[in-house]
Scaffold this motif. Structure first.
Motif, PDB file in Angstrom:
ATOM      1  N   LYS A   1      -0.035   1.759 -17.730  1.00 15.39           N
ATOM      2  CA  LYS A   1      -0.196   3.208 -17.824  1.00 15.39           C
ATOM      3  C   LYS A   1      -1.644   3.665 -17.764  1.00 15.39           C
ATOM      4  CE  LYS A   1       4.111   4.292 -17.958  1.00 15.39           C
ATOM      5  NZ  LYS A   1       4.690   5.001 -16.794  1.00 15.39           N
ATOM      6  N   GLY A   2      -2.547   2.761 -17.414  1.00 12.42           N
ATOM      7  CA  GLY A   2      -3.945   3.147 -17.289  1.00 12.42           C
ATOM      8  C   GLY A   2      -4.683   3.016 -18.607  1.00 12.42           C
TER       9      GLY A   2
ATOM     10  N   GLY B   1       7.499   0.722 -10.146  1.00 11.57           N
ATOM     11  CA  GLY B   1       6.925   2.053  -9.951  1.00 11.57           C
ATOM     12  C   GLY B   1       7.852   2.961  -9.159  1.00 11.57           C
ATOM     13  N   PRO B   2       7.423   4.205  -8.907  1.00  8.16           N
ATOM     14  CA  PRO B   2       8.270   5.204  -8.252  1.00  8.16           C
ATOM     15  C   PRO B   2       8.072   5.290  -6.735  1.00  8.16           C
ATOM     16  CG  PRO B   2       6.326   6.266  -9.116  1.00  8.16           C
ATOM     17  CD  PRO B   2       6.160   4.798  -9.407  1.00  8.16           C
ATOM     18  N   HIS B   3       7.859   4.143  -6.079  1.00 11.68           N
ATOM     19  CA  HIS B   3       7.388   4.172  -4.692  1.00 11.68           C
ATOM     20  C   HIS B   3       8.469   4.102  -3.619  1.00 11.68           C
ATOM     21  CE1 HIS B   3       3.515   3.595  -6.620  1.00 11.68           C
ATOM     22  NE2 HIS B   3       3.980   2.489  -7.190  1.00 11.68           N
ATOM     23  N   ARG B   4       9.697   3.863  -3.983  1.00 10.14           N
ATOM     24  CA  ARG B   4      10.742   3.643  -2.993  1.00 10.14           C
ATOM     25  C   ARG B   4      10.882   4.812  -2.012  1.00 10.14           C
ATOM     26  NH1 ARG B   4      12.106  -1.304  -1.472  1.00 10.14           N
ATOM     27  NH2 ARG B   4      12.306  -2.685  -3.266  1.00 10.14           N
ATOM     28  N   ASN B   5      10.681   6.024  -2.486  1.00 13.54           N
ATOM     29  CA  ASN B   5      10.809   7.198  -1.619  1.00 13.54           C
ATOM     30  C   ASN B   5       9.458   7.723  -1.147  1.00 13.54           C
ATOM     31  OD1 ASN B   5      13.666   7.277  -1.796  1.00 13.54           O
ATOM     32  ND2 ASN B   5      13.518   8.286  -3.812  1.00 13.54           N
ATOM     33  N   HIS B   6       8.403   6.934  -1.364  1.00 15.23           N
ATOM     34  CA  HIS B   6       7.063   7.312  -0.932  1.00 15.23           C
ATOM     35  C   HIS B   6       6.777   6.771   0.471  1.00 15.23           C
ATOM     36  CE1 HIS B   6       5.458   7.767  -5.355  1.00 15.23           C
ATOM     37  NE2 HIS B   6       6.438   8.596  -5.061  1.00 15.23           N
TER      38      HIS B   6
ATOM     39  N   GLY C   1      -2.566   1.006 -12.547  1.00 13.61           N
ATOM     40  CA  GLY C   1      -3.162   1.293 -13.847  1.00 13.61           C
ATOM     41  C   GLY C   1      -4.620   1.705 -13.781  1.00 13.61           C
ATOM     42  N   ASP C   2      -5.231   1.581 -12.606  1.00  9.17           N
ATOM     43  CA  ASP C   2      -6.635   1.953 -12.427  1.00  9.17           C
ATOM     44  C   ASP C   2      -6.706   3.351 -11.816  1.00  9.17           C
ATOM     45  OD1 ASP C   2      -9.281   2.287 -11.819  1.00  9.17           O
ATOM     46  OD2 ASP C   2      -9.468   0.494 -10.571  1.00  9.17           O
ATOM     47  N   PRO C   3      -7.066   4.374 -12.594  1.00 11.93           N
ATOM     48  CA  PRO C   3      -7.085   5.740 -12.065  1.00 11.93           C
ATOM     49  C   PRO C   3      -8.136   5.970 -10.989  1.00 11.93           C
ATOM     50  CG  PRO C   3      -8.066   5.670 -14.247  1.00 11.93           C
ATOM     51  CD  PRO C   3      -7.458   4.316 -14.008  1.00 11.93           C
ATOM     52  N   GLY C   4      -9.085   5.051 -10.845  1.00 18.91           N
ATOM     53  CA  GLY C   4     -10.080   5.173  -9.797  1.00 18.91           C
ATOM     54  C   GLY C   4      -9.556   4.742  -8.436  1.00 18.91           C
ATOM     55  N   ALA C   5      -8.445   4.009  -8.433  1.00 19.51           N
ATOM     56  CA  ALA C   5      -7.893   3.493  -7.182  1.00 19.51           C
ATOM     57  C   ALA C   5      -6.450   3.901  -6.948  1.00 19.51           C
ATOM     58  CB  ALA C   5      -8.004   1.965  -7.163  1.00 19.51           C
ATOM     59  N   TRP C   6      -5.777   4.372  -7.994  1.00 21.57           N
ATOM     60  CA  TRP C   6      -4.337   4.657  -7.913  1.00 21.57           C
ATOM     61  C   TRP C   6      -4.013   5.905  -8.727  1.00 21.57           C
ATOM     62  CZ3 TRP C   6      -1.975   1.852  -4.396  1.00 21.57           C
ATOM     63  CH2 TRP C   6      -0.591   1.853  -4.306  1.00 21.57           C
ATOM     64  N   LYS C   7      -3.211   6.792  -8.173  1.00 22.86           N
ATOM     65  CA  LYS C   7      -2.852   8.014  -8.896  1.00 22.86           C
ATOM     66  C   LYS C   7      -2.013   7.663 -10.132  1.00 22.86           C
ATOM     67  CE  LYS C   7      -2.809  11.030  -4.810  1.00 22.86           C
ATOM     68  NZ  LYS C   7      -1.975  11.879  -3.935  1.00 22.86           N
ATOM     69  N   PRO C   8      -2.307   8.262 -11.275  1.00 19.31           N
ATOM     70  CA  PRO C   8      -1.534   7.980 -12.484  1.00 19.31           C
ATOM     71  C   PRO C   8      -0.032   8.210 -12.316  1.00 19.31           C
ATOM     72  CG  PRO C   8      -3.554   9.118 -13.058  1.00 19.31           C
ATOM     73  CD  PRO C   8      -3.482   9.115 -11.550  1.00 19.31           C
ATOM     74  N   SER C   9       0.340   9.153 -11.444  1.00 14.92           N
ATOM     75  CA  SER C   9       1.770   9.409 -11.227  1.00 14.92           C
ATOM     76  C   SER C   9       2.463   8.215 -10.581  1.00 14.92           C
ATOM     77  CB  SER C   9       1.954  10.640 -10.338  1.00 14.92           C
ATOM     78  OG  SER C   9       1.300  10.454  -9.086  1.00 14.92           O
TER      79      SER C   9
ATOM     80  N   ARG D   1       0.872  -1.174   0.000  1.00 14.89           N
ATOM     81  CA  ARG D   1       0.000   0.000   0.000  1.00 14.89           C
ATOM     82  C   ARG D   1       0.908   1.222   0.000  1.00 14.89           C
ATOM     83  NH1 ARG D   1      -4.958  -2.170   0.960  1.00 14.89           N
ATOM     84  NH2 ARG D   1      -5.178  -3.748   2.598  1.00 14.89           N
ATOM     85  N   CYS D   2       0.556   2.198  -0.829  1.00 14.52           N
ATOM     86  CA  CYS D   2       1.343   3.437  -0.895  1.00 14.52           C
ATOM     87  C   CYS D   2       0.424   4.604  -0.524  1.00 14.52           C
ATOM     88  CB  CYS D   2       1.928   3.627  -2.293  1.00 14.52           C
ATOM     89  SG  CYS D   2       2.901   5.136  -2.473  1.00 14.52           S
ATOM     90  N   ARG D   3       0.722   5.251   0.589  1.00  8.28           N
ATOM     91  CA  ARG D   3      -0.110   6.376   1.024  1.00  8.28           C
ATOM     92  C   ARG D   3       0.018   7.561   0.071  1.00  8.28           C
ATOM     93  NH1 ARG D   3       2.563   4.574   5.730  1.00  8.28           N
ATOM     94  NH2 ARG D   3       1.196   3.463   7.199  1.00  8.28           N
ATOM     95  N   THR D   4       1.126   7.612  -0.656  1.00 10.49           N
ATOM     96  CA  THR D   4       1.343   8.707  -1.607  1.00 10.49           C
ATOM     97  C   THR D   4       0.489   8.539  -2.860  1.00 10.49           C
ATOM     98  OG1 THR D   4       3.636   8.852  -0.830  1.00 10.49           O
ATOM     99  CG2 THR D   4       3.113   9.982  -2.893  1.00 10.49           C
ATOM    100  N   CYS D   5       0.320   7.299  -3.301  1.00  4.01           N
ATOM    101  CA  CYS D   5      -0.331   7.048  -4.597  1.00  4.01           C
ATOM    102  C   CYS D   5      -1.730   6.442  -4.488  1.00  4.01           C
ATOM    103  CB  CYS D   5       0.538   6.117  -5.446  1.00  4.01           C
ATOM    104  SG  CYS D   5       2.178   6.770  -5.800  1.00  4.01           S
ATOM    105  N   GLY D   6      -2.020   5.717  -3.416  1.00 10.41           N
ATOM    106  CA  GLY D   6      -3.322   5.072  -3.290  1.00 10.41           C
ATOM    107  C   GLY D   6      -4.436   6.080  -3.114  1.00 10.41           C
ATOM    108  N   MET D   7      -5.570   5.831  -3.761  1.00 12.14           N
ATOM    109  CA  MET D   7      -6.712   6.740  -3.665  1.00 12.14           C
ATOM    110  C   MET D   7      -7.576   6.452  -2.444  1.00 12.14           C
ATOM    111  SD  MET D   7      -6.344   8.721  -6.320  1.00 12.14           S
ATOM    112  CE  MET D   7      -7.916   9.429  -6.796  1.00 12.14           C
ATOM    113  N   SER D   8      -7.354   5.307  -1.791  1.00 12.95           N
ATOM    114  CA  SER D   8      -8.092   4.962  -0.577  1.00 12.95           C
ATOM    115  C   SER D   8      -7.208   4.085   0.298  1.00 12.95           C
ATOM    116  CB  SER D   8      -9.390   4.227  -0.926  1.00 12.95           C
ATOM    117  OG  SER D   8      -9.138   2.859  -1.186  1.00 12.95           O
ATOM    118  N   PRO D   9      -7.558   3.922   1.564  1.00 12.59           N
ATOM    119  CA  PRO D   9      -6.758   3.059   2.445  1.00 12.59           C
ATOM    120  C   PRO D   9      -6.728   1.599   1.998  1.00 12.59           C
ATOM    121  CG  PRO D   9      -8.218   4.480   3.731  1.00 12.59           C
ATOM    122  CD  PRO D   9      -8.639   4.607   2.309  1.00 12.59           C
TER     123      PRO D   9
END
Length: 239
Positions: free
Chosen positions: A151-152, A115-120, A136-144, A95-103
């Motif tokens: 890539k969504g 992905g770019p999560h190592r520093n998140h 890849g799901d923009p409803g659950a995960w930030k595109p960044s 789980r990434c608090r930086t990128c996830g759209m929900s808990p």
């Protein structure tokens, strides 16, 4: 098989047959006492899950349902826009608090590494009840935060399957989803009444069939989603 091909030409007849088939092949609760009769020569000892697979696909010639699904995915599917990987109990996910759209948003190990999560702000956890990857799901995960492989969705929901093939697939899967939903409701209602009732193996097979259809690619995953939402997607382009 020829019988399935004939049924696919008439969605109403297909829905009636699929419903009767499931009541016979996968009965539950009080409905066991009122099971309709089906022609035994038509069933020909074919497992009900095999029948459903033939009803929700449109093979040609010597093609099998599995090869049809593969052909449809190759012709119409988007193979890598959304991960959607399904995992079971005990799988280590992120789980990434930086990128996830929900808990509840989560991704698999492979998408995390790509992905770019190592520093998140992220956590690694062991799944208690299973889940699926949201990369890849923009409803659950930030595109960044999408990985390099996912890539969504490139466009809104669209299935260029021939309308007759799409309608028969939707009809058969919708009947299966409705039957399984009612069976699960019956099962947990009896469990709530303190009856020690195990979920029949036949329903585990039905849910495995739905899971396998989803894992085959986004073509059938979208049809299953449309069946669950009771919208074929032709009239709702946002599915």
């Amino acid at each position: 098989c020829d019988a399935a091909r004939d049924l696919r030409r008439d969605p109403q007849a297909l829905a009636r047959f699929a419903s009767q088939l499931l009541y016979v092949g996968c009965p539950y609760g009080e409905r066991r006492a009122a099971m309709p009769e089906l022609d035994p020569d038509l069933l020909n000892n074919i497992p009900y899950t095999t029948w459903v697979l033939w009803l929700c696909t449109s093979p040609t010639g010597a093609e099998t349902p599995e090869s049809y699904i593969q052909r449809a995915q190759e012709a119409y599917g988007a193979k890598s826009h959304v991960c959607g990987r399904i995992w079971g109990k005990g799988y280590v996910a992120y789980r990434c608090r930086t990128c996830g759209m929900s808990p509840c948003s989560a991704i698999c190990h492979e998408c995390f590494e790509k992905g770019p999560h190592r520093n998140h702000s992220f956590i690694m956890y062991r799944s208690v009840a299973g889940g699926c990857c949201d990369c890849g799901d923009p409803g659950a995960w930030k595109p960044s935060g999408f990985c390099t492989d996912h890539k969504g969705p490139a466009e809104a929901f669209h299935l260029p399957l021939p309308v007759d093939e799409l309608l028969s697939a939707y009809t058969a899967i919708h009947v299966l989803v409705s039957h399984v939903t009612a069976a699960l409701h019956d099962h947990y209602e009896r469990e709530y009444r303190h009856q020690d009732v195990e979920l029949p193996a036949l329903f585990v097979e039905a849910m495995s069939l739905l899971q396998n259809l989803c894992m085959a690619g986004d073509v059938y995953r979208r049809i299953v989603c449309a069946a669950v939402l009771e919208d074929i997607g032709v009239c709702n382009p946002n599915l």
